[in-house]
Design a protein around this motif. Structure first.
Motif, PDB file in Angstrom:
ATOM      1  N   ALA A 121       0.819  -1.219   0.000  1.00 49.95           N
ATOM      2  CA  ALA A 121       0.000   0.000   0.000  1.00 49.95           C
ATOM      3  C   ALA A 121       0.852   1.267   0.000  1.00 49.95           C
ATOM      4  N   SER A 122       2.050   1.184   0.567  1.00 51.33           N
ATOM      5  CA  SER A 122       2.911   2.370   0.627  1.00 51.33           C
ATOM      6  C   SER A 122       3.878   2.455  -0.552  1.00 51.33           C
ATOM      7  N   GLY A 123       3.889   1.421  -1.406  1.00 48.03           N
ATOM      8  CA  GLY A 123       4.808   1.414  -2.539  1.00 48.03           C
ATOM      9  C   GLY A 123       6.231   1.026  -2.153  1.00 48.03           C
ATOM     10  N   HIS A 124       6.413   0.482  -0.976  1.00 51.48           N
ATOM     11  CA  HIS A 124       7.733   0.047  -0.505  1.00 51.48           C
ATOM     12  C   HIS A 124       8.185  -1.169  -1.320  1.00 51.48           C
ATOM     13  N   PRO A 125       9.472  -1.287  -1.602  1.00 49.62           N
ATOM     14  CA  PRO A 125       9.938  -2.391  -2.446  1.00 49.62           C
ATOM     15  C   PRO A 125       9.998  -3.753  -1.774  1.00 49.62           C
ATOM     16  N   TYR A 126       9.560  -3.887  -0.502  1.00 50.32           N
ATOM     17  CA  TYR A 126       9.571  -5.196   0.154  1.00 50.32           C
ATOM     18  C   TYR A 126       8.848  -6.223  -0.704  1.00 50.32           C
ATOM     19  N   HIS A 127       7.726  -5.823  -1.282  1.00 53.13           N
ATOM     20  CA  HIS A 127       6.943  -6.764  -2.098  1.00 53.13           C
ATOM     21  C   HIS A 127       7.438  -6.692  -3.542  1.00 53.13           C
ATOM     22  N   ARG A 128       8.103  -7.712  -3.975  1.00 57.72           N
ATOM     23  CA  ARG A 128       8.548  -7.792  -5.365  1.00 57.72           C
ATOM     24  C   ARG A 128       8.053  -9.087  -5.942  1.00 57.72           C
ATOM     25  N   ALA A 129       6.953  -9.010  -6.675  1.00 58.36           N
ATOM     26  CA  ALA A 129       6.357 -10.236  -7.233  1.00 58.36           C
ATOM     27  C   ALA A 129       6.721 -10.376  -8.687  1.00 58.36           C
TER      28      ALA A 129
END
Length: 160
Positions: A152-160
């Motif tokens: 939701a914050s656009g943080h790069p933790y989630h890289r799918a």
């Protein structure tokens, strides 16, 4: 939107609890920036009733107290929807944007949830067809909440 986890059973000290706490802490820090507030885990003891239907009813009665003020309910259940992290994030943000004040995510006991909870749930969520120990379900939920705040914050933790 304040998010609380209602868990039947106590998580003992150990690596699973440490990992869940780590992700809940990350969520607590990342969530407020996107309107998701961590309200903690409410642990309730497993019912000692001699039969499963009564155990489920007793455990559901404890959950009812958290739902009394209009909280939305998410049930974790192996028969629930199996959605991806981005869809889960979109679902959370939709409810947040609708003005939902409180959300309760319920992890049932060994017998599962009382049948009368399913129609009351805004979402019944599955972590797949496999059966997971409650400790690991809590870890996976904690990580997904943190991942949702990251997405939701656009943080790069989630890289799918």
């Amino acid at each position: 939107m304040r998010i609380v986890v209602h868990a039947v059973g106590r998580m003992k000290a150990g690596p699973e609890r440490d990992l869940a706490d780590r992700y809940f802490d990350r969520f607590a820090k990342a969530g407020p920036a996107v309107g998701l507030e961590w309200a903690g885990v409410v642990e309730v003891p497993e019912s000692r009733s001699p039969n499963a239907p009564e155990r489920k009813r007793e455990e559901a009665a404890k959950l009812d107290r958290l739902l009394a003020d209009g909280a939305a309910l998410v049930l974790l259940d192996e028969r629930g929807k199996n959605i991806g992290s981005e869809d889960f994030t979109a679902w959370l943000c939709k409810w947040r944007d609708k003005g939902q004040r409180d959300l309760v995510v319920a992890i049932g006991g060994p017998d599962g949830h009382a049948p009368d909870l399913a129609p009351r749930a805004a979402l019944t969520l599955s972590f797949g067809a496999l059966t997971w120990p409650h400790q690991l379900a809590r870890v996976m939920l904690a990580e997904q909440l943190y991942r949702a705040a990251s997405i939701a914050s656009g943080h790069p933790y989630h890289r799918a």
